[in-house]
Motif scaffolding. Structure first.
Motif, PDB file in Angstrom:
ATOM      1  N   GLU A  33      46.256  36.233  39.717  1.00  0.00           N
ATOM      2  CA  GLU A  33      45.678  37.505  39.637  1.00  0.00           C
ATOM      3  C   GLU A  33      44.260  37.564  40.390  1.00  0.00           C
ATOM      4  O   GLU A  33      43.517  36.790  40.326  1.00  0.00           O
ATOM      5  N   GLU A  34      44.289  38.408  41.418  1.00  0.00           N
ATOM      6  CA  GLU A  34      42.981  38.321  42.226  1.00  0.00           C
ATOM      7  C   GLU A  34      42.134  39.591  41.656  1.00  0.00           C
ATOM      8  O   GLU A  34      42.550  40.763  41.679  1.00  0.00           O
ATOM      9  N   THR A  35      41.081  39.338  41.676  1.00  0.00           N
ATOM     10  CA  THR A  35      40.139  40.349  41.266  1.00  0.00           C
ATOM     11  C   THR A  35      38.653  40.145  42.107  1.00  0.00           C
ATOM     12  O   THR A  35      38.400  38.884  42.091  1.00  0.00           O
ATOM     13  N   PRO A  36      38.140  41.225  42.488  1.00  0.00           N
ATOM     14  CA  PRO A  36      36.636  41.049  43.216  1.00  0.00           C
ATOM     15  C   PRO A  36      35.662  40.288  42.360  1.00  0.00           C
ATOM     16  O   PRO A  36      35.683  40.810  41.194  1.00  0.00           O
ATOM     17  N   ALA A  37      34.994  39.447  42.950  1.00  0.00           N
ATOM     18  CA  ALA A  37      33.968  38.712  41.977  1.00  0.00           C
ATOM     19  C   ALA A  37      32.943  39.969  41.837  1.00  0.00           C
ATOM     20  O   ALA A  37      32.105  39.789  40.841  1.00  0.00           O
ATOM     21  N   THR A  38      32.517  40.660  42.792  1.00  0.00           N
ATOM     22  CA  THR A  38      31.377  41.604  42.654  1.00  0.00           C
ATOM     23  C   THR A  38      32.030  43.018  43.105  1.00  0.00           C
ATOM     24  O   THR A  38      33.026  43.302  43.622  1.00  0.00           O
ATOM     25  N   VAL A  39      31.469  44.183  42.681  1.00  0.00           N
ATOM     26  CA  VAL A  39      31.909  45.637  42.839  1.00  0.00           C
ATOM     27  C   VAL A  39      31.298  45.690  44.390  1.00  0.00           C
ATOM     28  O   VAL A  39      30.072  45.442  44.638  1.00  0.00           O
TER      29      VAL A  39
END
Length: 58
Positions: A33-39
């Motif tokens: 699952e890939e999620t961005p490290a920061t907004v």
């Protein structure tokens, strides 16, 4: 058959039912699952590849 042989046969049947085949394959795409490290900040991340033209040519 004696009682101990019946128990052994029952254990073999149970073991075969539980461990007799490999589990279903899981694709690697389903495990990550890939999620961005920061907004992302739109004011900060507005890179324009042609900005050097505007600054240096005009």
């Amino acid at each position: 058959m004696t009682n101990s042989e019946q128990v052994r046969n029952a254990e073999q049947v149970t073991r075969q039912a539980r461990f007799g085949r490999l589990p279903e394959r899981i694709r690697i795409e389903d495990t990550v699952e890939e999620t961005p490290a920061t907004v992302l900040d739109p004011a900060r991340n507005t890179y324009n590849a042609d900005e050097w033209l505007i600054r240096n040519v005009v």
